[in-house]
Design an enzyme around this catalytic site. Structure first.
Site, PDB file in Angstrom:
ATOM      1  CG  ASP A 108      -0.105  -4.160   2.707  1.00  0.00           C
ATOM      2  OD1 ASP A 108       0.411  -3.524   1.772  1.00  0.00           O
ATOM      3  OD2 ASP A 108      -0.597  -3.611   3.713  1.00  0.00           O
ATOM      4  CB  SER A 116       3.495   1.384   5.905  1.00  0.00           C
ATOM      5  OG  SER A 116       2.198   1.484   6.410  1.00  0.00           O
ATOM      6  CG  HIS A 122      -0.351   0.212   2.524  1.00  0.00           C
ATOM      7  ND1 HIS A 122      -0.089  -0.808   3.406  1.00  0.00           N
ATOM      8  CD2 HIS A 122       0.045   1.346   3.154  1.00  0.00           C
ATOM      9  CE1 HIS A 122       0.434  -0.327   4.511  1.00  0.00           C
ATOM     10  NE2 HIS A 122       0.536   0.984   4.390  1.00  0.00           N
TER      11      HIS A 122
END
Length: 490
Positions: free
Chosen positions: A166, A244, A135
């Site tokens: 992901d 992330s 993402h």
């Protein structure tokens, strides 16, 4: 599609990625994924909301120090991660990722939305590769990375990306970038209460940051970005937007990759465990591209009710789950039947609640065993049918939904005929109706997107998205011209 998910049998919680955008590209659109509840999944509460951890690149460089590093002397776990060790490992391996993203406009499929800038984290693996979250770079137009202690940003290319898990692999061709860089090794799944240190570049500053915590839970969890149900590790370390893709370090190895948190709760974050990471990386190494996660193509229900077990002729100590639907595209469609009782998967007994043994006195849904299979691998399924036991061999494959749950890194297709705009129905199209798309989008389209199954490979649901009404007007020169006006159809 994983076993038990069967791509949508009702409404799940609203899943909201948390993207902080640059003021130069400020917009109101948010990507929302709200698939229906997955059987045997703990996060089917409508109040549950997950957030992803990428953030916009700061407009100003904040030179304040990163999170303070401390040590709990009274923690007696020998494998507990000392943040000082974690930061020493991370300085030459964790990088900051800068990306410019441009998402499609599904209502106007020939256009894209305004570009937006995001930042995340990543770390170096053996073979001069950088691992980060999908993402962070989904729908990317440009990607840069910067290593610790360097003012220079280097161009990176996305070698492979797996939206279901992901994860993404970046490649930097500039030799200067790799000077002094070291790779991190992948470890094992940590046990409960083992310490981890999360390293990355979260919001609140521009320098590297380390937070520490312990493992709270290990089980399949809804992955917000890919709307899939895969194993994840819950930790209580403080992780924030920008983390992330950063590693969670246990000892001197990586225990997982930070990727999302539970909105509305305190100190509940999630990391992608090593088995999922290895499945992604090995698939890319063997085939040169992302291969996906396999599925049985089944929708099953628990069979904990005594009367229900007696109805299907199950003996007192016999356990399993009931097959309620079968995907016509799966190999199981030609082998299994509705109302079969699945007793075991590859020799591992399945409990009445759909779980299998996992480590010492832990249990996990048997979805995990299915998802860890490689494409074209076979599995031995023992079933109870009409009171008799049978064993079948089923070939596993990643399965595509009739209505795609996500559609990253490519523009939507469309067809215009006589002023009518036709598009394939996708969940991203329904997401254009807003964050509460499940309630605001056309009910008939929503139900078909969540419930219908494909009957043959390549099948699509095509809808009339827009109609162009032509109004003839006289121009100043006395000639007529056609003025096109758009009307949205629901």
């Amino acid at each position: 599609m994983l076993s038990f998910s069967f791509r949508s049998l009702g409404k799940l919680s609203h899943l909201r990625p948390l993207f902080f955008r640059s003021l130069l590209h400020l917009s109101n659109e948010t990507l929302t994924l709200s698939p229906p509840p997955l059987l045997f999944t703990p996060f089917n509460n409508p109040s549950t909301s997950f957030s992803l951890f990428s953030t916009a690149a700061p407009l100003f460089n904040n030179k304040t120090s990163s999170y303070p590093i401390s040590r709990e002397e009274d923690f007696n776990n020998d494998r507990y991660t000392d943040p000082h060790v974690a930061i020493k490992l991370a300085l030459d391996s964790v990088v900051k990722v800068f990306a410019v993203l441009s998402s499609p406009n599904y209502f106007l499929p020939w256009q894209t939305k305004s570009p937006r800038e995001t930042t995340g984290s990543g770390f170096v693996l053996q073979g001069r590769r950088i691992l980060t979250n999908a993402h962070v770079v989904a729908d990317h137009t440009f990607v840069l990375v910067r290593k610790h202690g360097s003012p220079t940003k280097y161009k990176a290319n996305v070698q492979a990306i797996g939206h279901e898990c992901d994860l993404a692999i970046l490649i930097v061709e500039n030799e200067e970038f790799w000077e002094g860089m070291h790779f991190l090794e992948l470890g094992d799944i940590p046990f409960l209460q083992e310490g981890v240190a999360v390293v990355g570049y979260p919001q609140g500053g521009d320098t590297i940051s380390v937070t520490k915590g312990v493992v709270s839970r290990v089980e399949p969890t809804q992955y917000v970005h890919g709307a899939t149900n895969l194993m994840a590790i819950q930790i209580d370390a403080a992780i924030n937007p920008g983390n992330s893709g950063g590693p969670a370090i246990m000892g001197d190895k990586v225990a997982g990759v930070a990727f999302q948190n539970l909105s509305g709760a305190e100190n509940i974050g999630y990391i992608i465990p090593v088995p999922v990471i290895n499945h992604f990386i090995i698939g890319v190494e063997e085939s040169g591209k992302y291969v996906g996660f396999c599925s049985l193509g089944l929708s099953c229900q628990p069979i904990e009710n005594v009367q229900l077990r007696e109805h299907f002729g199950m003996r007192p100590k016999m356990t399993g789950v009931l097959v309620s639907k079968i995907n016509p595209l799966s190999d199981a469609h030609s082998v299994l039947k509705k109302d079969d009782i699945i007793l075991a998967f590859d020799g591992v007994p399945i409990a009445n609640d759909g779980t299998v043994p996992f480590r010492d006195r832990e249990r996990i849904t048997f979805d995990h065993l299915v998802s860890m299979k490689k494409p074209n691998e076979t599995a031995k399924i023992r079933v109870l049918r009409d009171g008799a036991e049978h064993e079948f061999s089923i070939t596993l494959q990643p399965l595509q939904a009739l209505v795609p749950v996500h559609q990253f890194d490519k523009l939507p297709s469309f067809f215009i005929f006589a002023g009518l705009v036709f598009v394939p129905l996708t969940q991203p199209y329904l997401h254009e109706y807003g964050e509460d798309w499940y309630n605001t989008s056309p009910r008939r389209l929503c139900e078909r997107a969540l419930r219908d199954l494909p009957r043959k490979s390549g099948e699509q649901l095509v809808i009339l998205s827009q109609a162009k009404a032509c109004a003839w007007k006289e121009s100043l020169a006395g000639r007529y011209h056609c003025q096109w006006m758009f009307e949205q159809l629901s």
